[in-house]
Design an enzyme around this catalytic site. Sequence first.
Site, mmCIF file in Angstrom:
data_model
loop_
_atom_site.group_PDB
_atom_site.id
_atom_site.type_symbol
_atom_site.label_atom_id
_atom_site.label_comp_id
_atom_site.label_asym_id
_atom_site.label_seq_id
_atom_site.Cartn_x
_atom_site.Cartn_y
_atom_site.Cartn_z
ATOM 1 N N ARG A 120 -17.232 -2.061 6.992
ATOM 2 C CA ARG A 120 -17.811 -0.742 6.473
ATOM 3 C C ARG A 120 -16.998 0.021 5.715
ATOM 4 O O ARG A 120 -15.804 -0.153 5.783
ATOM 5 C CB ARG A 120 -18.241 0.079 7.715
ATOM 6 N N SER A 137 -3.645 8.872 5.817
ATOM 7 C CA SER A 137 -4.606 9.981 5.370
ATOM 8 C C SER A 137 -3.965 11.208 4.865
ATOM 9 O O SER A 137 -2.782 11.367 5.433
ATOM 10 C CB SER A 137 -5.428 10.364 6.551
ATOM 11 N N TYR A 154 -5.336 11.751 15.765
ATOM 12 C CA TYR A 154 -5.601 10.999 14.511
ATOM 13 C C TYR A 154 -4.490 11.272 13.611
ATOM 14 O O TYR A 154 -3.908 10.330 12.975
ATOM 15 C CB TYR A 154 -6.990 11.644 13.819
ATOM 16 N N GLY A 171 -10.680 -4.255 9.467
ATOM 17 C CA GLY A 171 -11.745 -3.145 9.646
ATOM 18 C C GLY A 171 -12.570 -3.169 8.112
ATOM 19 O O GLY A 171 -12.859 -2.118 7.329
ATOM 20 N N LYS A 195 -1.780 8.744 11.973
ATOM 21 C CA LYS A 195 -1.423 8.624 10.587
ATOM 22 C C LYS A 195 -0.237 8.918 9.902
ATOM 23 O O LYS A 195 0.278 8.481 8.823
ATOM 24 C CB LYS A 195 -2.638 9.414 9.540
ATOM 25 N N ASN A 242 -6.125 -1.310 7.277
ATOM 26 C CA ASN A 242 -7.239 -0.239 7.145
ATOM 27 C C ASN A 242 -7.965 0.309 8.385
ATOM 28 O O ASN A 242 -8.548 1.367 8.457
ATOM 29 C CB ASN A 242 -8.156 -0.830 6.146
ATOM 30 N N ASP A 285 -10.249 -7.411 17.717
ATOM 31 C CA ASP A 285 -9.667 -5.818 17.994
ATOM 32 C C ASP A 285 -8.251 -5.930 17.611
ATOM 33 O O ASP A 285 -7.133 -6.307 17.999
ATOM 34 C CB ASP A 285 -9.894 -5.821 19.340
HETATM 35 P P1 NAP Z 1 -15.462 3.496 9.038
HETATM 36 O O1 NAP Z 1 -16.462 3.759 8.022
HETATM 37 O O2 NAP Z 1 -15.555 4.515 10.199
HETATM 38 O O3 NAP Z 1 -14.996 2.074 9.065
HETATM 39 C C1 NAP Z 1 -14.000 1.734 10.090
HETATM 40 C C2 NAP Z 1 -13.747 0.239 10.163
HETATM 41 O O4 NAP Z 1 -12.798 -0.114 10.914
HETATM 42 C C3 NAP Z 1 -15.015 -0.532 10.654
HETATM 43 O O5 NAP Z 1 -14.842 -1.800 9.601
HETATM 44 C C4 NAP Z 1 -14.743 -0.740 12.100
HETATM 45 O O6 NAP Z 1 -15.111 -1.854 12.481
HETATM 46 C C5 NAP Z 1 -12.999 -1.072 11.737
HETATM 47 N N1 NAP Z 1 -12.563 -0.855 13.151
HETATM 48 C C6 NAP Z 1 -12.351 0.326 14.049
HETATM 49 N N2 NAP Z 1 -11.525 0.056 14.953
HETATM 50 C C7 NAP Z 1 -11.377 -1.200 15.031
HETATM 51 C C8 NAP Z 1 -10.719 -2.070 15.833
HETATM 52 N N3 NAP Z 1 -10.059 -1.682 16.930
HETATM 53 N N4 NAP Z 1 -10.265 -3.569 15.473
HETATM 54 C C9 NAP Z 1 -10.950 -3.964 14.288
HETATM 55 N N5 NAP Z 1 -11.556 -3.306 13.402
HETATM 56 C C10 NAP Z 1 -11.835 -1.707 13.754
HETATM 57 O O7 NAP Z 1 -14.034 4.225 8.487
HETATM 58 P P2 NAP Z 1 -13.550 4.523 7.049
HETATM 59 O O8 NAP Z 1 -14.064 5.923 6.558
HETATM 60 O O9 NAP Z 1 -14.171 3.529 6.089
HETATM 61 O O10 NAP Z 1 -11.906 4.624 7.290
HETATM 62 C C11 NAP Z 1 -11.128 3.417 7.082
HETATM 63 C C12 NAP Z 1 -9.710 3.763 7.005
HETATM 64 O O11 NAP Z 1 -9.422 4.876 6.241
HETATM 65 C C13 NAP Z 1 -9.396 4.306 8.461
HETATM 66 O O12 NAP Z 1 -8.089 3.992 8.618
HETATM 67 C C14 NAP Z 1 -9.571 5.825 8.231
HETATM 68 O O13 NAP Z 1 -8.641 6.531 9.224
HETATM 69 C C15 NAP Z 1 -8.890 6.100 6.909
HETATM 70 N N6 NAP Z 1 -9.288 7.275 6.248
HETATM 71 C C16 NAP Z 1 -10.444 7.654 6.057
HETATM 72 C C17 NAP Z 1 -11.001 8.524 5.288
HETATM 73 C C18 NAP Z 1 -12.347 9.078 5.389
HETATM 74 O O14 NAP Z 1 -12.458 10.301 4.527
HETATM 75 N N7 NAP Z 1 -13.341 8.384 5.319
HETATM 76 C C19 NAP Z 1 -9.822 9.768 4.796
HETATM 77 C C20 NAP Z 1 -8.504 9.304 5.064
HETATM 78 C C21 NAP Z 1 -8.313 8.188 5.574
HETATM 79 P P3 NAP Z 1 -16.789 -1.910 13.267
HETATM 80 O O15 NAP Z 1 -17.604 -1.753 11.685
HETATM 81 O O16 NAP Z 1 -17.173 -3.200 14.046
HETATM 82 O O17 NAP Z 1 -16.788 -0.834 13.961
#
Ligand code: NAP
Length: 247
Positions: A15, A142, A155, A12, A159, A90, A63
């Site tokens: 982004r 998380s 979710y 992932g 986590k 990630n 995936d």
């Molecule tokens: P995001 O901006 O939505 O980006 C998610 C990434 O995961 C994207 O690159 C997406 O690819 C990829 N992805 C999703 N499903 C996938 C799959 N089945 N196979 C391969 N790639 C996949 O999310 P983020 O906020 O950066 O979060 C990243 C991680 O941190 C996640 O595990 C999230 O739960 C965790 N997290 C985030 C926060 C927060 O506040 N943002 C807080 C705690 C934990 P595409 O671009 O192709 O869709």
Amino acid sequence: MNLKGKKAIVTGGSRGIGKAIVIELASQGCDVLFTYFSSVEAAQNVESESKKFGTKIRALQSDASKLSEAEKTVNYALESFGGLDILVNNAGISKDNLLLRMSENDFDDVITANLKSVFNFTKSSVKPMVGQRYGRIVNISSVVAITGNPGQANYVASKAGIIGFTKAIAKELASRDITVNAIAPGFVITDMTRKLNEKQKEAIINQIPLKKIGQPEDIARVVSFLVSENANYITGQVIHVDGGMVM
Ligand code: NAP
């Protein structure tokens, strides 16, 4: 942090937090293969942005929910880089709803994308790591895995599952000098959290002792610490990077 010559997979990476991790690892000298699900253009941009550091960068549509795709990805990294030292799990999604309205599909999808994906990539990566008696694995959990959060049962379960998985695998692999740690980010500005309105953001900031929402780079820098020599004696830990939300 000098990671010169190390070879990494980041799931992932197109982004948000994953993108920041790819750029941080590349800037420290790592060859990085990152995956994405559907954001082809975003992935190409990350690829070109990271190339300026002079290491090998590969983007691969894969995936994370599927074991066969994880195996292919790891084989591609081994062929392209000649080894694998670092895995950052990630990739993640959210499909929020109160339990009474949460469909079985939305529960299964989130568990599969967030937790089964960690099993898929870890299982596929440990063979070469065990063989070379070295590996660094970081799983992105998380803050809500610790605190709970209404509307996110799927979710939060995924986590919290990652934390249990991290500790079990850390014990299994420690004798081979493979460390396995989790990071529990708080609220970080990415596409996942951008959909919150101003009122919701204000309510969140009020719960954060440091009084600010995190940036993806705040998480990426801790990843690069955990995979560096400076963290050689740390395994099975959950590092909270959340502005002080969990103490
Ligand atoms: P995001 O901006 O939505 O980006 C998610 C990434 O995961 C994207 O690159 C997406 O690819 C990829 N992805 C999703 N499903 C996938 C799959 N089945 N196979 C391969 N790639 C996949 O999310 P983020 O906020 O950066 O979060 C990243 C991680 O941190 C996640 O595990 C999230 O739960 C965790 N997290 C985030 C926060 C927060 O506040 N943002 C807080 C705690 C934990 P595409 O671009 O192709 O869709």
